[in-house]
Design a protein around this motif. Structure first.
Motif, PDB file in Angstrom:
ATOM      1  N   LYS A  89       0.848  -1.201   0.000  1.00  0.00           N
ATOM      2  CA  LYS A  89       0.000   0.000   0.000  1.00  0.00           C
ATOM      3  C   LYS A  89       0.880   1.246   0.000  1.00  0.00           C
ATOM      4  N   SER A  92       2.402   1.652  -3.372  1.00  0.00           N
ATOM      5  CA  SER A  92       1.378   2.119  -4.306  1.00  0.00           C
ATOM      6  C   SER A  92       1.097   3.607  -4.105  1.00  0.00           C
ATOM      7  N   ASP A  93       0.966   4.022  -2.842  1.00  0.00           N
ATOM      8  CA  ASP A  93       0.733   5.445  -2.543  1.00  0.00           C
ATOM      9  C   ASP A  93       1.891   6.304  -3.026  1.00  0.00           C
ATOM     10  N   GLU A  94       3.121   5.827  -2.801  1.00  0.00           N
ATOM     11  CA  GLU A  94       4.300   6.587  -3.238  1.00  0.00           C
ATOM     12  C   GLU A  94       4.339   6.710  -4.759  1.00  0.00           C
ATOM     13  N   PHE A  95       3.998   5.629  -5.474  1.00  0.00           N
ATOM     14  CA  PHE A  95       3.959   5.695  -6.933  1.00  0.00           C
ATOM     15  C   PHE A  95       2.883   6.663  -7.395  1.00  0.00           C
ATOM     16  N   GLU A  96       1.746   6.660  -6.713  1.00  0.00           N
ATOM     17  CA  GLU A  96       0.674   7.589  -7.073  1.00  0.00           C
ATOM     18  C   GLU A  96       1.136   9.028  -6.880  1.00  0.00           C
ATOM     19  N   ARG A  97       1.784   9.306  -5.725  1.00  0.00           N
ATOM     20  CA  ARG A  97       2.307  10.666  -5.480  1.00  0.00           C
ATOM     21  C   ARG A  97       3.370  11.025  -6.515  1.00  0.00           C
ATOM     22  N   ASN A  99       3.580   9.884  -9.605  1.00  0.00           N
ATOM     23  CA  ASN A  99       2.901  10.155 -10.885  1.00  0.00           C
ATOM     24  C   ASN A  99       2.229  11.525 -10.869  1.00  0.00           C
ATOM     25  N   GLN A 100       1.617  11.897  -9.733  1.00  0.00           N
ATOM     26  CA  GLN A 100       0.996  13.220  -9.637  1.00  0.00           C
ATOM     27  C   GLN A 100       2.054  14.317  -9.757  1.00  0.00           C
ATOM     28  N   ASP A 103       3.102  14.560 -13.324  1.00  0.00           N
ATOM     29  CA  ASP A 103       2.082  15.266 -14.114  1.00  0.00           C
ATOM     30  C   ASP A 103       2.196  16.770 -13.904  1.00  0.00           C
ATOM     31  N   HIS A 176       6.493  13.542   3.589  1.00  0.00           N
ATOM     32  CA  HIS A 176       5.462  12.522   3.847  1.00  0.00           C
ATOM     33  C   HIS A 176       5.612  11.935   5.235  1.00  0.00           C
TER      34      HIS A 176
END
Length: 177
Positions: A89, A92-97, A99-100, A103, A176
């Motif tokens: 988890k 996954s959260d770190e990858f999401e951050r 990617n954001q 972007d 974080h």
């Protein structure tokens, strides 16, 4: 049996009495030996009971230890699964951050590239106008051109300064913790 001599009216009384005494003593000794053996049997039975009780306790302890070890293994597996899930988890959260953030950076880059292209276009147009003006102008026009250039440079600096304010670069590296 021992040889008892016979007499005229049966056996000799003294020999019979001696034999009876001897048999009584042997009987007494056998009874004592039997009593000793019975006591030894009782002691051995007590020890046997004690050992059987210990064997039962040991057997129960082994069963308890097996159950405890099985429970510990299950708990360890559960904890390991929970830790792996938590780590996945977090990843996954770190990858999401990430990617954001990427972007956001790409959007900022596109804005900067567009502003650079716009500024470059404006500068080329300005230079082309001055080149055309220079080619068609007389020498006496240079003073006027110089003043005009200084105004255009001042205007370009204002545009540049305002474009620096338009490009807002947020703090993309967030803590974080």
């Amino acid at each position: 049996m021992e040889n008892i001599r016979r007499s005229l009216f049966g056996y000799h009384k003294k020999e019979v009495e001696d034999l009876v005494k001897k048999l009584e003593q042997e009987n007494k000794l056998l009874k004592q030996e039997l009593t000793g053996k019975s006591e030894a049997i009782e002691q051995l039975n007590a020890q046997l009971y004690k050992y059987r009780s210990q064997e039962e306790l040991i057997s129960e302890s082994i069963i308890d230890a097996k159950q405890l070890s099985k429970q510990l293994v299950e708990e360890a597996k559960q904890q390991a699964t929970e830790m792996i899930d938590a780590a996945n988890k977090t990843i996954s959260d770190e990858f999401e951050r990430f990617n954001q953030t990427m972007d956001t950076l790409n959007e900022m880059k596109n804005k900067v590239v567009a502003q650079k292209a716009e500024l470059s276009k404006e500068l080329q147009e300005l230079l082309l106008r001055y080149k055309n003006a220079f080619e068609t102008s007389e020498t006496e026009d240079f003073t006027r051109i110089k003043e005009h250039l200084e105004e255009e440079i001042a205007q370009s600096e204002k545009v540049f300064e305002s474009s620096k304010q338009v490009i807002y670069i947020p703090d993309v590296i967030q803590s974080h913790h």
